[in-house]
Enzyme design. Structure first.
Site, short mmCIF file in Angstrom:
data_model
loop_
_atom_site.label_atom_id
_atom_site.label_comp_id
_atom_site.label_asym_id
_atom_site.label_seq_id
_atom_site.Cartn_x
_atom_site.Cartn_y
_atom_site.Cartn_z
CB SER A 12 -3.39 11.24 -17.76
OG SER A 12 -4.20 11.19 -16.64
CD GLU A 14 -1.27 3.96 -14.20
OE1 GLU A 14 -1.52 4.79 -13.70
OE2 GLU A 14 -0.92 2.77 -13.61
CB THR A 45 3.40 1.57 -13.53
OG1 THR A 45 3.81 0.06 -14.49
CG2 THR A 45 2.00 1.62 -13.79
CE1 TYR A 46 11.65 3.65 -10.97
CE2 TYR A 46 11.23 2.36 -8.97
CZ TYR A 46 11.94 3.07 -9.66
OH TYR A 46 13.54 3.25 -9.33
CB ALA A 48 8.35 -3.40 -5.59
N GLY A 104 4.08 1.86 -3.46
CA GLY A 104 4.42 0.62 -3.97
C GLY A 104 4.13 -0.75 -3.26
CE1 TYR A 141 -4.84 2.80 -3.54
CE2 TYR A 141 -4.06 4.61 -2.24
CZ TYR A 141 -3.64 3.63 -2.99
OH TYR A 141 -2.49 3.43 -3.64
CG HIS A 145 -4.31 1.32 0.58
ND1 HIS A 145 -3.70 0.21 1.39
CD2 HIS A 145 -3.54 1.05 -0.63
CE1 HIS A 145 -2.53 -0.19 0.81
NE2 HIS A 145 -2.44 0.17 -0.60
CD GLN A 172 -6.53 1.09 -7.44
OE1 GLN A 172 -6.63 1.00 -8.63
NE2 GLN A 172 -5.31 0.64 -6.68
CD GLN A 208 -6.19 -8.50 -17.50
OE1 GLN A 208 -6.99 -7.98 -18.04
NE2 GLN A 208 -5.09 -8.62 -17.98
P1 FAD Z 1 0.86 5.07 0.93
O1 FAD Z 1 0.15 6.54 0.83
O2 FAD Z 1 1.95 5.05 1.75
O3 FAD Z 1 -0.67 4.07 1.60
C1 FAD Z 1 -0.03 2.70 1.82
C2 FAD Z 1 -0.94 2.30 2.94
O4 FAD Z 1 -0.37 2.84 4.44
C3 FAD Z 1 -2.53 2.87 3.17
O5 FAD Z 1 -3.22 1.74 3.58
C4 FAD Z 1 -2.25 4.03 4.00
O6 FAD Z 1 -3.54 4.32 4.77
C5 FAD Z 1 -1.29 3.57 5.05
N1 FAD Z 1 -0.49 4.46 5.77
C6 FAD Z 1 0.10 5.61 5.28
N2 FAD Z 1 0.69 6.28 6.17
C7 FAD Z 1 0.76 5.42 7.33
C8 FAD Z 1 1.50 5.59 8.57
N3 FAD Z 1 2.15 6.58 8.73
N4 FAD Z 1 1.06 4.78 9.71
C9 FAD Z 1 0.13 3.63 9.20
N5 FAD Z 1 -0.58 3.49 7.89
C10 FAD Z 1 0.00 4.35 7.05
N6 FAD Z 1 2.34 0.43 -7.47
C11 FAD Z 1 3.64 0.48 -7.94
O7 FAD Z 1 4.45 -0.50 -7.34
N7 FAD Z 1 4.01 0.88 -9.14
C12 FAD Z 1 3.35 1.72 -9.71
O8 FAD Z 1 3.89 2.52 -10.56
C13 FAD Z 1 2.11 2.03 -9.15
N8 FAD Z 1 1.16 3.15 -9.67
C14 FAD Z 1 0.10 3.33 -9.05
C15 FAD Z 1 -0.70 4.30 -9.84
C16 FAD Z 1 -1.91 4.76 -9.10
C17 FAD Z 1 -2.82 6.10 -9.67
C18 FAD Z 1 -2.56 3.97 -8.12
C19 FAD Z 1 -3.78 4.40 -7.44
C20 FAD Z 1 -1.78 2.94 -7.44
C21 FAD Z 1 -0.29 2.55 -8.12
N9 FAD Z 1 0.43 1.46 -7.57
C22 FAD Z 1 1.44 1.38 -8.20
C23 FAD Z 1 -0.12 0.85 -6.42
C24 FAD Z 1 0.42 1.28 -5.17
O9 FAD Z 1 1.65 1.24 -4.91
C25 FAD Z 1 -0.24 0.63 -4.00
O10 FAD Z 1 -1.71 0.79 -3.80
C26 FAD Z 1 0.22 0.62 -2.64
O11 FAD Z 1 -0.27 -0.49 -1.74
C27 FAD Z 1 0.11 1.93 -1.68
O12 FAD Z 1 0.70 2.76 -2.35
P2 FAD Z 1 0.45 4.43 -1.79
O13 FAD Z 1 1.41 5.28 -2.70
O14 FAD Z 1 -0.95 4.86 -1.91
O15 FAD Z 1 0.96 4.19 -0.49
#
Ligand code: FAD
Length: 279
Positions: A12, A14, A45-46, A48, A104, A141, A145, A172, A208
């Site tokens: 795929s 992105e 992507t989307y 915040a 996000g 990750y 993360h 990631q 970058q």
């Molecule tokens: P989560 O899974 O919620 O995790 C975020 C953090 O919180 C992690 O450190 C996790 O360990 C921690 N955590 C989770 N649950 C808990 C809990 N209950 N208590 C305490 N800590 C917790 N960003 C965008 O804005 N738009 C996009 O379109 C986008 N596309 C992406 C596509 C991919 C394939 C990847 C890898 C990343 C993308 N991102 C995007 C970036 C992503 O939004 C960031 O990495 C963000 O910081 C974490 O998103 P997540 O969905 O992994 O979050």
């Protein structure tokens, strides 16, 4: 890696939604070139708080019209449940069945984190509101993360997204294959079993890449000596192609269930990597 070998490989690409008509025109040319490679899907992507909602959807619908499968991303940070439900309904009304669900990141200084705090809550919300309509991808990750307290906490957070109903995951990006292989072993030990597709970032420009990597916690190994190329973009791209092709080759031969390319809206490097891999 045994858990991953049973999944058919998925490839795929992105994109991010461009801000200008010129950017959109360039992106059209990119996906029209990449459609020829017959990837399983494209994703867009989307921003915040829904800041790119219309542009994300526009790109996704245009890709579909050109014959590609496309999945919009959806992030929950900065959005209310009502906003998210409306976006999901919009996606559904356009016949979309595939979404990448994320928390996000809020731009610094932005107010209001929204009603859902983590991506597992978003996955749960999608399942509660739309049942099995969507195929849901989530992020994970291999190099941890940057906000996770420990590697184990981050793995548990990933497992919560899987338990909430995710169908597949995209990592990631990373440049060290062992980070992925070890991560998969750790996932298997926790009972996480779904396709975990490596996210691949082509190397085009050191400054970058260094900026992105700082923000997302991906390591640029020192042995790559990318700084040494300075402004010589042709050389860094040529070296980067060797490094990334070798990485992809190793991942696939170890049993990774496909590759997800962060294209940065450019077709050139990913097409060359694709050809070199003989995909
Ligand atoms: P989560 O899974 O919620 O995790 C975020 C953090 O919180 C992690 O450190 C996790 O360990 C921690 N955590 C989770 N649950 C808990 C809990 N209950 N208590 C305490 N800590 C917790 N960003 C965008 O804005 N738009 C996009 O379109 C986008 N596309 C992406 C596509 C991919 C394939 C990847 C890898 C990343 C993308 N991102 C995007 C970036 C992503 O939004 C960031 O990495 C963000 O910081 C974490 O998103 P997540 O969905 O992994 O979050």
């Amino acid at each position: 890696m045994e858990s991953q070998k049973k999944y058919p490989p998925t490839f795929s690409f992105e994109f991010f939604p461009p801000k200008t008509p010129e950017g959109m025109e360039k992106l059209r040319a990119t996906w029209r070139q990449l459609i020829q490679l017959k990837p399983r899907f494209f994703s867009v992507t989307y921003g915040a708080g829904g800041s790119t909602r219309d542009r994300t959807l526009e790109a996704v619908l245009e890709i579909q019209k050109d014959g590609g499968n496309a999945a919009p991303h959806l992030s929950c940070v900065g959005s209310s449940r009502a906003d998210l439900a409306a976006t999901l309904e919009l996606y559904r009304s356009h016949g979309l069945r595939h979404v990448v669900a994320l928390r996000g990141d809020l731009p610094s200084g932005a107010a209001g984190a929204g009603e859902l705090r983590y991506a597992n809550e978003l996955v749960q919300f999608i399942r509660e509101t739309t049942g099995d309509h969507f195929h849901i991808e989530v992020a994970c990750y291999p190099e941890i993360h940057p906000q996770a307290r420990t590697a184990q906490d981050d793995l548990k957070a990933f497992k919560r997204k899987v338990d909430a109903g995710a169908n597949a995951a995209i990592t990631q990006y990373f440049f060290n294959a062992d980070a992925y292989l070890r991560f998969i072993d750790d996932c298997e030990a926790l009972g996480i079993d779904l396709p975990i597709v490596p996210g691949i970032m082509p190397i085009a420009n050191f400054s970058q890449l260094a900026r992105f990597s700082d923000a997302c916690g991906a390591e640029i190994p020192r042995w790559l000596r990318l700084q040494s190329y300075g402004d010589d973009l042709a050389s860094i791209r040529s070296f980067g192609l060797d490094v990334i092709t070798e990485l992809c080759d190793r991942l696939l031969s170890e049993g990774a269930p496909g590759l997800h390319f962060y294209t940065m809206n450019q077709a050139g490097l990913v097409s060359t990597i694709w050809q070199r891999l003989g995909l």
